[in-house]
Design a protein around this motif. Sequence first.
Motif, short mmCIF file in Angstrom:
data_model
loop_
_atom_site.label_atom_id
_atom_site.label_comp_id
_atom_site.label_asym_id
_atom_site.label_seq_id
_atom_site.Cartn_x
_atom_site.Cartn_y
_atom_site.Cartn_z
N PHE A 160 0.84 -1.20 0.00
CA PHE A 160 0.00 0.00 0.00
C PHE A 160 0.87 1.24 0.00
O PHE A 160 2.02 1.23 0.46
CB PHE A 160 -0.96 0.02 1.20
CG PHE A 160 -0.29 0.04 2.54
CD1 PHE A 160 0.02 1.24 3.18
CD2 PHE A 160 0.03 -1.14 3.20
CE1 PHE A 160 0.63 1.27 4.42
CE2 PHE A 160 0.63 -1.12 4.45
CZ PHE A 160 0.94 0.08 5.06
N GLY A 182 -3.31 4.13 -2.81
CA GLY A 182 -3.40 3.02 -3.75
C GLY A 182 -3.06 3.45 -5.16
O GLY A 182 -3.65 2.96 -6.13
N SER A 234 2.29 2.00 -5.11
CA SER A 234 1.86 0.64 -4.79
C SER A 234 1.58 -0.16 -6.05
O SER A 234 1.83 -1.37 -6.10
CB SER A 234 0.63 0.66 -3.89
OG SER A 234 -0.44 1.36 -4.48
N ARG A 292 -2.64 -5.59 -3.73
CA ARG A 292 -2.56 -4.16 -3.42
C ARG A 292 -3.80 -3.75 -2.64
O ARG A 292 -4.93 -4.09 -3.02
CB ARG A 292 -2.47 -3.34 -4.71
CG ARG A 292 -2.36 -1.83 -4.45
CD ARG A 292 -2.26 -1.03 -5.72
NE ARG A 292 -3.48 -1.14 -6.54
CZ ARG A 292 -3.78 -0.32 -7.54
NH1 ARG A 292 -2.96 0.66 -7.86
NH2 ARG A 292 -4.89 -0.49 -8.23
N GLY A 316 -5.35 2.45 -0.40
CA GLY A 316 -4.14 2.76 0.34
C GLY A 316 -4.39 3.14 1.79
O GLY A 316 -5.46 2.88 2.36
#
Length: 352
Positions: A93, A97, A101, A117, A121
């Motif tokens: 992360f 996102g 990442s 992922r 984030g």
Amino acid sequence: MFQDITLDDFFEKQKKGELTAIDVRSPKEFKEATIPGSVNIPVFTDDERAEVGTLYKQVGKEAAKQRGLEIMSAKLPDFIAKFQQIDTPKAVFCWRGGMRSRTAATVADLMGVDVHRLQGGIRSYRRWVVSELEKASFSPNIVVLNGNTGTGKTKILHQLSEKGYPIIDLEGMASHRGSIFGHIGLEPSNQKKFDAQLVHAMYQYQDAPFVLMEGESRRIGKVSIPDFLYDKKEQSTQLFIHLPKEERIQNILDDYKPWIQPDAFLEAYRRIRKRIHTPIAKQIDDSLNAGSYKQTVQLLLDYYYDPRYEHTAEQYPKEKTAVIHASSTEDAASQVEKLLTGKYKQQSSALL
């Protein structure tokens, strides 16, 4: 091709130890706040991130992407090697996102590394933390360990944790010991970092019948305990632990090691000096300057900390309190354990 993972799935797998969270942001960002339990494998160093960011603002997106690619390409073997050292599935992360990442997940996937992922984030994670705190809900009963300065309450908590009892170490999360000297030798947490660790602990113990905590003020160092949790703690079972003064002095010396940073202790003491009767304050000054730390601690306990603590127990209803007289932290932990496993309930069914 790597796949995104939702926050709910992320937490479920992380809680079971089935996933390692990897924060690919810069070390400075990671240090400020991250998802508890994460490791930092940064795409960019702090200086590299600043360089790419400056290019983005001053030249444009494509120039920043090109420079980012050059930086990443040069460190790719080492970057992948760090991923390969982690033998569980991984989720990367960054802030939201985005590019970092995505890049990390793409190259790891191309090298055969099992990786996801995190959607949104750490920004989506932070929103979740805030929403959990806004719910103002924590189901377990709280058992609070109280005691004069030097009683070793944090040590007792960890001794009980080693035996499998659920604890929430507020001082550990705050990275501060709670006193005027509490920051020395530590790097106090900011509110974001504290909130994240607290929410994770609450999430972990939401179904427990009770949780042990230390008696704390509303504010610990740089952070504040959420009102709903502080209020519940104050209305909960209070255990008051008494240890011999010699034990307390030794606990303080073991914890703080004032001889390592004597100037920091002297500076902290000066902030409370005016609250101590002048002749005693002079004695403390002299003992600090002479490196007589045992005498310093005894004077501080006798003339500052103990008098301030004297009436603490009186503010709680008697049916919600119990007193433990122990010879050491190990003895205190053993007595707390006995209370928790039945004897305490027999003495007062209204508790726990």
